[in-house]
Write a protein that holds these residues in place. Structure first.
Motif: not given
Length: 167
Positions: A109-125
């Motif tokens: 899945i394109t770009y998924s490895t970037i997010y697996a490595e870098w993204l902890k979470e997204v917080e909705v304010v």
């Protein structure tokens, strides 16, 4: 015919591999979904880039700002951006898209490895504000992945359409 929008993939292929699946991230291996799927005619970006000046032009988003140690990015969406079906684009869409890329567990899945490595979470304010939490400092991470709107930037998907679907 004068009411039909016709476009072709841009790059190394002459036809789309799966015209029934418009998930820009899931078209199969060795296929640059962002580039080949007619991205410029179908999906829009959070920001675009003036290639003459390097200026980032806010589009679906109004702004982004890092915290002091470059581990959090506050993203403000533009009010009034609607999906094709008239539903408002919100921070829930941002959270859904980025966390789905992180969690898909499939390097095809394109770009998924970037997010697996870098993204902890997204917080909705709130509906137009989210905080992207990174796993490590990334002073260019947002620019390189979500703000350089001219080539292989990632676009946001509508949660109300894709949630519950195969990613």
């Amino acid at each position: 015919r004068n009411q039909t929008f016709v476009f072709t993939p841009w790059g190394f292929v002459t036809e789309l591999p799966n015209v029934d699946n418009w998930n820009v991230y899931n078209q199969g291996p060795a296929f640059n979904n962002q580039r080949e799927m007619g991205l410029k005619g179908v999906l829009e970006a959070l920001f675009y880039t003036n290639l003459n000046t390097g200026e980032l032009i806010p589009w679906q988003a109004e702004s982004y700002e890092y915290n002091e140690d470059f581990t959090q990015i506050t993203l403000k969406l533009r009010d009034g951006v609607l999906w094709r079906d008239g539903v408002q684009m919100t921070s829930d869409d941002v959270k859904y898209t980025l966390e789905a890329l992180r969690d898909v567990g499939n390097p095809a899945i394109t770009y998924s490895t970037i997010y697996a490595e870098w993204l902890k979470e997204v917080e909705v304010v709130d509906s137009l504000t989210s905080i992207i939490h990174l796993t490590k400092p990334g002073p260019r991470w947002f620019r390189d992945n979500l703000a350089l709107g001219h080539e292989n930037h990632q676009v946001i998907l509508p949660k109300h359409i894709w949630e519950g679907q195969d990613f």
